[in-house]
Design a protein around this motif. Structure first.
Motif, PDB file in Angstrom:
ATOM      1  N   LEU A   1       0.825  -1.210   0.000  1.00  0.00           N
ATOM      2  CA  LEU A   1       0.000   0.000   0.000  1.00  0.00           C
ATOM      3  C   LEU A   1       0.854   1.253   0.000  1.00  0.00           C
ATOM      4  O   LEU A   1       0.494   2.264  -0.606  1.00  0.00           O
ATOM      5  N   GLU A   2       1.987   1.182   0.653  1.00  0.00           N
ATOM      6  CA  GLU A   2       2.895   2.324   0.629  1.00  0.00           C
ATOM      7  C   GLU A   2       3.423   2.555  -0.783  1.00  0.00           C
ATOM      8  O   GLU A   2       3.544   3.701  -1.239  1.00  0.00           O
ATOM      9  N   VAL A   3       3.742   1.472  -1.475  1.00  0.00           N
ATOM     10  CA  VAL A   3       4.200   1.594  -2.864  1.00  0.00           C
ATOM     11  C   VAL A   3       3.124   2.254  -3.719  1.00  0.00           C
ATOM     12  O   VAL A   3       3.409   3.173  -4.502  1.00  0.00           O
ATOM     13  N   ILE A   4       1.887   1.831  -3.571  1.00  0.00           N
ATOM     14  CA  ILE A   4       0.794   2.411  -4.354  1.00  0.00           C
ATOM     15  C   ILE A   4       0.609   3.875  -4.001  1.00  0.00           C
ATOM     16  O   ILE A   4       0.514   4.740  -4.884  1.00  0.00           O
ATOM     17  N   GLN A   5       0.567   4.187  -2.707  1.00  0.00           N
ATOM     18  CA  GLN A   5       0.338   5.568  -2.287  1.00  0.00           C
ATOM     19  C   GLN A   5       1.444   6.492  -2.776  1.00  0.00           C
ATOM     20  O   GLN A   5       1.169   7.575  -3.312  1.00  0.00           O
ATOM     21  N   LEU A   6       2.685   6.061  -2.631  1.00  0.00           N
ATOM     22  CA  LEU A   6       3.789   6.915  -3.051  1.00  0.00           C
ATOM     23  C   LEU A   6       3.845   7.034  -4.567  1.00  0.00           C
ATOM     24  O   LEU A   6       4.181   8.105  -5.100  1.00  0.00           O
ATOM     25  N   SER A   7       3.482   5.974  -5.275  1.00  0.00           N
ATOM     26  CA  SER A   7       3.460   6.032  -6.741  1.00  0.00           C
ATOM     27  C   SER A   7       2.435   7.042  -7.227  1.00  0.00           C
ATOM     28  O   SER A   7       2.653   7.732  -8.239  1.00  0.00           O
ATOM     29  N   LEU A   8       1.307   7.149  -6.522  1.00  0.00           N
ATOM     30  CA  LEU A   8       0.294   8.139  -6.872  1.00  0.00           C
ATOM     31  C   LEU A   8       0.794   9.549  -6.613  1.00  0.00           C
ATOM     32  O   LEU A   8       0.438  10.491  -7.325  1.00  0.00           O
ATOM     33  N   ALA A   9       1.625   9.685  -5.590  1.00  0.00           N
ATOM     34  CA  ALA A   9       2.160  11.008  -5.259  1.00  0.00           C
ATOM     35  C   ALA A   9       3.270  11.403  -6.222  1.00  0.00           C
ATOM     36  O   ALA A   9       3.315  12.527  -6.716  1.00  0.00           O
ATOM     37  N   SER A  10       4.178  10.469  -6.514  1.00  0.00           N
ATOM     38  CA  SER A  10       5.322  10.768  -7.375  1.00  0.00           C
ATOM     39  C   SER A  10       5.961   9.472  -7.845  1.00  0.00           C
ATOM     40  O   SER A  10       6.467   8.698  -7.020  1.00  0.00           O
ATOM     41  N   VAL A  11       5.953   9.243  -9.144  1.00  0.00           N
ATOM     42  CA  VAL A  11       6.601   8.054  -9.698  1.00  0.00           C
ATOM     43  C   VAL A  11       8.084   8.066  -9.365  1.00  0.00           C
ATOM     44  O   VAL A  11       8.668   7.046  -8.985  1.00  0.00           O
ATOM     45  N   GLU A  12       8.703   9.250  -9.485  1.00  0.00           N
ATOM     46  CA  GLU A  12      10.132   9.349  -9.223  1.00  0.00           C
ATOM     47  C   GLU A  12      10.462   9.007  -7.774  1.00  0.00           C
ATOM     48  O   GLU A  12      11.431   8.289  -7.490  1.00  0.00           O
ATOM     49  N   ALA A  13       9.654   9.520  -6.840  1.00  0.00           N
ATOM     50  CA  ALA A  13       9.886   9.232  -5.428  1.00  0.00           C
ATOM     51  C   ALA A  13       9.691   7.749  -5.136  1.00  0.00           C
ATOM     52  O   ALA A  13      10.441   7.148  -4.356  1.00  0.00           O
ATOM     53  N   ALA A  14       8.699   7.134  -5.770  1.00  0.00           N
ATOM     54  CA  ALA A  14       8.450   5.709  -5.559  1.00  0.00           C
ATOM     55  C   ALA A  14       9.604   4.866  -6.099  1.00  0.00           C
ATOM     56  O   ALA A  14      10.028   3.894  -5.463  1.00  0.00           O
TER      57      ALA A  14
END
Length: 202
Positions: free
Chosen positions: A28-41
């Motif tokens: 879920l953290e991967v999904i949430q961070l990917s929604l916020a920023s692909v680069e950050a994920a």
């Protein structure tokens, strides 16, 4: 609606999971961070492929999926009148909507979604049908990325993890964040997340 605007920027900057109940499970953290920023994920989870994210569904319970619903601001458990088997119903809709009928068929060997299997394989003899598998992979390769992502995800759900039968020598090594971005751009992410959320095992 998905995360956007100031909240996306703040979460990408802080790289901290949020949501009810404290820290999120890694998928879920991967999904949430990917929604916020692909680069950050990609930076925080280097090498975290979509196949790992899909396989991690087995580690999540209903409470986790409720948290995913909160992240996406979408009711992933939304009921459909007169539908008693929501995963079966949604899976069949996804196969039809994304024109995946050449890759998956209902052979009637079991009730509900258990009867849906990838093509190109003789399940009675437990062996690949060479011509059929060659056609499966050719059809898959000719699909746009979002359809490949959806098809590969269905195979991984079917296999409850990695696969080296259907997905050999075909594109399927996307980073989870890139796959999520592709699905969002194609308007397919909610269909994918609902398939992920409703999955009861195969």
């Amino acid at each position: 609606m998905f995360l956007k605007g100031t909240l996306r920027e703040e979460q990408a900057a802080n790289s901290q999971p949020t949501g009810p109940g404290g820290d999120l499970p890694e998928p879920l953290e991967v999904i949430q961070l990917s929604l916020a920023s692909v680069e950050a994920a990609r930076e925080r989870f280097p090498g975290y492929r979509l196949t790992r994210l899909v396989a991690a569904r087995l580690e999540l319970d209903e409470a986790d999926i409720a948290r995913l619903s909160g992240i996406l601001d979408v009711d992933l458990f939304r009921s459909i009148p007169d539908v008693k088997r929501p995963f079966d119903f949604h899976l069949r809709n996804v196969i039809a909507r994304y024109d995946l009928g050449a890759l998956f068929r209902d052979d009637g060997h079991a009730p509900y979604h258990h009867s849906i299997r990838p093509t190109g394989y003789d399940f009675h003899r437990d062996e690949v049908i060479p011509v059929g598998m060659e056609q499966w992979r050719a059809d898959y390769r000719h699909m746009p990325d979002e359809r490949q992502i959806m098809a590969a995800s269905i195979v991984w759900l079917y296999r409850a993890g990695k696969d080296n039968v259907w997905l050999r020598r075909v594109p399927c090594t996307w980073h989870a964040a890139d796959a999520i971005a592709c699905l969002i751009a194609a308007g397919a992410f909610e269909d994918w997340t609902r398939l992920y959320a409703l999955y009861p095992g195969w």
